[in-house]
Design an enzyme around this catalytic site. Structure first.
Site, mmCIF file in Angstrom:
data_model
loop_
_atom_site.group_PDB
_atom_site.id
_atom_site.type_symbol
_atom_site.label_atom_id
_atom_site.label_comp_id
_atom_site.label_asym_id
_atom_site.label_seq_id
_atom_site.Cartn_x
_atom_site.Cartn_y
_atom_site.Cartn_z
ATOM 1 N N LYS A 1 -3.552 0.642 -3.139
ATOM 2 C CA LYS A 1 -4.713 0.087 -2.436
ATOM 3 C C LYS A 1 -4.545 0.225 -0.934
ATOM 4 O O LYS A 1 -3.440 0.345 -0.436
ATOM 5 C CB LYS A 1 -4.908 -1.377 -2.823
ATOM 6 C CG LYS A 1 -3.754 -2.289 -2.483
ATOM 7 C CD LYS A 1 -3.987 -3.683 -3.056
ATOM 8 C CE LYS A 1 -2.888 -4.636 -2.718
ATOM 9 N NZ LYS A 1 -2.685 -4.904 -1.301
ATOM 10 N N HIS B 1 2.539 -1.236 8.192
ATOM 11 C CA HIS B 1 3.325 -1.661 7.022
ATOM 12 C C HIS B 1 2.833 -0.875 5.820
ATOM 13 O O HIS B 1 1.715 -0.366 5.836
ATOM 14 C CB HIS B 1 3.156 -3.173 6.785
ATOM 15 C CG HIS B 1 1.749 -3.544 6.463
ATOM 16 N ND1 HIS B 1 0.785 -3.734 7.457
ATOM 17 C CD2 HIS B 1 1.110 -3.709 5.287
ATOM 18 C CE1 HIS B 1 -0.372 -4.015 6.877
ATOM 19 N NE2 HIS B 1 -0.214 -4.010 5.558
ATOM 20 N N CYS C 1 -2.166 -11.326 -0.757
ATOM 21 C CA CYS C 1 -2.583 -10.383 -1.791
ATOM 22 C C CYS C 1 -2.515 -10.952 -3.206
ATOM 23 O O CYS C 1 -3.339 -10.603 -4.048
ATOM 24 C CB CYS C 1 -1.791 -9.088 -1.665
ATOM 25 S SG CYS C 1 -2.130 -8.257 -0.077
ATOM 26 N N HIS D 1 -0.886 2.585 2.641
ATOM 27 C CA HIS D 1 -1.750 2.885 3.776
ATOM 28 C C HIS D 1 -1.536 4.303 4.292
ATOM 29 O O HIS D 1 -0.440 4.664 4.705
ATOM 30 C CB HIS D 1 -1.507 1.883 4.897
ATOM 31 C CG HIS D 1 -1.863 0.474 4.544
ATOM 32 N ND1 HIS D 1 -3.076 0.144 3.987
ATOM 33 C CD2 HIS D 1 -1.169 -0.680 4.659
ATOM 34 C CE1 HIS D 1 -3.109 -1.168 3.790
ATOM 35 N NE2 HIS D 1 -1.967 -1.687 4.180
ATOM 36 N N ASP E 1 2.282 -6.001 -5.041
ATOM 37 C CA ASP E 1 2.888 -5.621 -3.755
ATOM 38 C C ASP E 1 4.347 -6.040 -3.590
ATOM 39 O O ASP E 1 4.756 -6.468 -2.500
ATOM 40 C CB ASP E 1 2.052 -6.163 -2.590
ATOM 41 C CG ASP E 1 0.646 -5.591 -2.554
ATOM 42 O OD1 ASP E 1 0.280 -4.811 -3.456
ATOM 43 O OD2 ASP E 1 -0.103 -5.939 -1.626
#
Length: 185
Positions: free
Chosen positions: A98, A73, A140, A53, A9
């Site tokens: 993800k 986000h 994460c 997302h 990330d």
């Protein structure tokens, strides 16, 4: 021994100026890029994960609690969801997205473009060990590292290539990772 590098990330959304900034996030992005340049031969494959997302349901909230709910986000298709510009030359062998339709903290909850899980991609590449870096150490990165151990991969988190949301949350995450068998380097 085949060691993978999992870059978790490292996206503008988690760096200074992003929706959920981690202090030091941009510096982590630069340090990860420099480390990959210097040590690319040590890793096969290099993996990136991204929060991506589309409609994560209750994960997004107008009144976030910053534990289970968060401000929007990593919105799929936005510049904030892309890899950090510092990683432009990383040329990852495997990319995992993800959290499309639900919360996802671990890279092991995501899939590659061809629908493989991270574990399937690592096994297909003959990976026997993993190093984990990226953002945020307290969230994460920790979840990905613990899931790697639980999947049977000896796992190291390279601390100089990550940053927590806060020192307190970082300390809690490091304690959890160590109890799960993650080696902190």
């Amino acid at each position: 021994m085949t060691r993978a590098l999992i870059i978790v990330d490292v996206q503008p959304t988690f760096c200074e100026g992003g929706a959920l900034p981690v202090t030091g996030g941009n510096a982590v992005a630069e340090a990860v890029a420099a480390s990959v340049d210097a040590h690319r031969d040590a890793y096969q494959p290099i993996v990136t994960t991204q929060d991506w997302h589309i409609d994560p349901g209750a994960h997004f909230s107008e009144m976030p609690d910053f534990e289970d709910t968060w401000p929007p986000h990593g919105v799929a298709g936005t510049n904030e969801a892309e890899l950090h510009p510092a990683l432009a030359n990383v040329n990852a062998d495997v990319t995992v997205k993800k959290g499309q339709y639900e919360a996802a903290y671990s890279g092991f909850e995501g899939t590659t473009e061809d629908g493989k899980t991270l574990e399937e991609a690592l096994r297909a590449a003959g990976v026997t060990e993993v190093d984990v870096v990226g953002l945020a150490e307290s969230h994460c990165v920790a979840c990905t590292a613990v899931d790697a151990v639980r999947a049977g991969f000896p796992t190291r988190v390279l601390r100089e290539l990550t940053a927590p949301v806060s020192e307190e949350l970082g300390a809690q995450a490091r304690e959890w990772m160590m109890t799960e068998g993650v080696l902190l380097v």
